[in-house]
Design an enzyme around this catalytic site. Structure first.
Site, short mmCIF file in Angstrom:
data_model
loop_
_atom_site.label_atom_id
_atom_site.label_comp_id
_atom_site.label_asym_id
_atom_site.label_seq_id
_atom_site.Cartn_x
_atom_site.Cartn_y
_atom_site.Cartn_z
N SER A 191 0.72 -1.33 -0.01
CA SER A 191 -0.04 -0.19 0.06
C SER A 191 0.80 1.25 0.08
O SER A 191 1.98 1.21 0.42
CB SER A 191 -0.75 0.01 1.11
OG SER A 191 -0.14 0.05 2.47
N LYS A 192 0.36 2.31 -0.77
CA LYS A 192 1.09 3.61 -0.64
C LYS A 192 1.29 4.00 0.79
O LYS A 192 2.37 4.62 1.18
CB LYS A 192 0.10 4.48 -1.25
CG LYS A 192 0.30 4.77 -2.93
CD LYS A 192 -0.28 6.00 -3.23
CE LYS A 192 -0.51 5.88 -4.64
NZ LYS A 192 -1.47 6.67 -5.51
N ARG A 193 0.33 3.68 1.59
CA ARG A 193 0.30 4.14 3.06
C ARG A 193 1.72 3.71 3.77
O ARG A 193 2.22 4.27 4.49
CB ARG A 193 -0.68 4.07 3.86
CG ARG A 193 -1.05 4.85 5.08
CD ARG A 193 -2.41 4.86 5.32
NE ARG A 193 -3.10 3.44 5.38
CZ ARG A 193 -2.91 2.84 6.71
NH1 ARG A 193 -2.40 3.34 7.68
NH2 ARG A 193 -3.66 1.47 6.57
#
Ligand code: GLU
Length: 478
Positions: free
Chosen positions: A249-251
């Site tokens: 995930s980007k996060r």
């Protein structure tokens, strides 16, 4: 065109996702292994999701990864344009052909009506209402300029079966399939249509893409059939996960190629690692150059189950790539991370020492921190059972060490090491005792990029003697 042709078809919606990089890599490897062509097609038809620099990020990632495309928007080729937004007339032509043959129809339904078709589970299934409009009704709506989309007319009966080279034979009942939108009201095609038209017109023989497209592949096959085109071979790829339950995930900063470059991994190492995510080379070897991957790659080694991205393993691989770099190249890569150093040091020696010890370029700041920061370390660092060292012993031997080092004219690692070795004998110590003490006294750090003589050579005579004396004073005062 009889030869193998594969394509990478990213949507320019941001940085390059690791999953996309893997798709590009496998498509490239398969094409090159078979003396075929690897094509880049930019799928920029979703105008709402376009991100400014994303196309340049695609080019620069492919370049860094050394995946050269034979055809594409920037290099041209016989099947262009390779930018989908420039192919709108082509999609329109085939969409109209499908309307004419009743494999597609115009749908004038409003957003409100479509929203009302959403069921309790959040799914929407179009009810084919506009399929049943009479020609007069369609004419009337067109005449008053009512906006419309073109939808695929999926048969309600029968089964669509196809064979995927990874997932095997897959059958889906046609009544499970949706009447997908093919052409939007803005005249842009959806992925669900453009992929079919382009893969056919660009002569793609093997379609490599993520397994999220597996369930809509029967829709695409129906379109190939309706247009009288041969269906390409499919190679759907398993998901890449962060752990058993979560996708990258980007996060978490673990989704994009750029994230890993930023963490100090080398493009070659990332690419090598990505190759192993879902593909088994069927040998013990894990380190592969791009050419070796071309040689070894085989679709039969692609796994059906998700691959878990293991950053520890990437680090291990990266460390090997770092160690193999020519010193000069390593130095160029490391130099930007030395910028903050204000103490004059022998940078070539620093690079040689650091290169042997780090597994990612981002390890550099920590490992060189002692160069500018020396004050206030704990004297407990002198205590080491294994080296039979203690603060007391340090206090006793440092004056002799300082005197011995003061006498060195040619301040080099070899000269320093010889002087310390000689002193060890004189003082009747074990070598590791003195080396431990001098290394701690000159760096104030438990882990350093080299041994006592290397650390002294690195920071120079004046700075070394100054630190040794300072450490001795602290020991005496304690
Ligand atoms: N544009 C699609 C994506 O970025 C490509 C899928 C495909 O390779 O067909 O996911």
């Amino acid at each position: 065109m009889n030869s193998i042709r594969t394509r990478f078809a990213p949507s320019p919606t941001g940085f390059m996702h690791i999953g996309n990089l893997r798709t590009a890599l496998y498509a490239y490897l398969f094409a090159k292994k078979n003396q075929g062509q690897f094509i880049l097609r930019i799928e920029d038809t979703d105008q709402e999701r376009l991100v400014g620099d994303a196309v340049s990020a695609i080019y620069s990632t492919l370049k860094l990864a050394n995946l050269r495309h034979d055809e594409g928007p920037d290099v041209g080729g016989p099947c262009g344009p390779y930018m989908q937004s420039e192919r709108r007339d082509i999609y329109k032509k085939y969409a109209m052909a499908l309307v004419d043959s009743s494999h597609a129809y115009r749908c004038f339904c409003t957003k409100e009506r479509l929203d009302a078709l959403v069921d309790g589970t959040g799914n929407r299934r179009y009810d084919k209402r506009c399929l049943h409009l009479s020609p007069e009704e369609v004419e009337e709506k067109l005449a008053r300029g009512a906006p419309y989309v073109i939808r695929q007319n999926v048969p309600q009966e029968g089964i669509t079966t196809f064979s995927d080279l990874v997932y095997g034979e897959i059958s889906i009942e046609n009544r499970e399939l949706h009447d997908n939108v093919l052409l939007k009201s803005d005249g842009f095609p959806t992925y669900n249509f453009a992929n079919v038209v382009d893969d056919h017109l660009m002569g793609i023989t093997h379609v490599f893409r993520g397994m999220e497209y597996l369930s809509s592949t029967p829709n695409y096959n129906l379109l190939y059939e309706a247009l009288g085109w041969a269906v390409p071979l499919y190679v759907h790829l398993p998901h890449i996960m962060r752990d058993k339950r979560h996708k990258l995930s980007k996060r978490h900063g673990d989704a994009n190629f750029e994230d890993f470059l930023g963490k100090g991994f080398l493009p070659e190492a990332i690419l090598n690692y990505v190759a192993l995510l879902g593909w088994n080379p069927k040998s013990e070897v894990e380190k592969f150059s791009l050419d070796e991957l071309v040689e070894a790659f085989d679709i039969s080694g692609i796994s059906k189950s998700s691959a878990v991205f293991d950053e520890v393993k990437l680090r291990w691989l990266n460390a090997q790539y770092i160690k193999e770099l020519p010193l000069q190249r390593f130095h160029e890569l490391a130099a930007p991370r030395y910028r903050a150093i204000s103490t004059p040091v022998d940078f070539n020696l620093l690079s040689a020492l650091v290169q042997a010890r780090i597994s990612a370029l981002s390890d550099i700041p920590e490992i060189i921190e002692f160069i500018d920061s020396f004050e206030g370390y704990s004297l407990e660092l002198f205590e080491n059972k294994n080296a039979k060292s203690s603060a007391q012993l340090a206090k006793e031997v440092l004056p002799a060490a300082i005197a011995a080092l003061e006498g060195i004219e040619n301040w080099s690692n070899d000269a320093l090491f010889a002087a310390l070795e000689q002193l060890t004998a004189q003082l009747d110590l074990k070598k590791k005792q003195l080396l431990w003490i001098v290394r701690i006294a000159v760096t104030g750090r438990l882990s350093t990029p080299g041994g006592a003589s290397e650390m002294c050579a690195l920071i120079g005579k004046e700075q070394s003697l100054c630190r040794l004396k300072q450490s001795l004073c602290t020991l005496c005062a304690a």
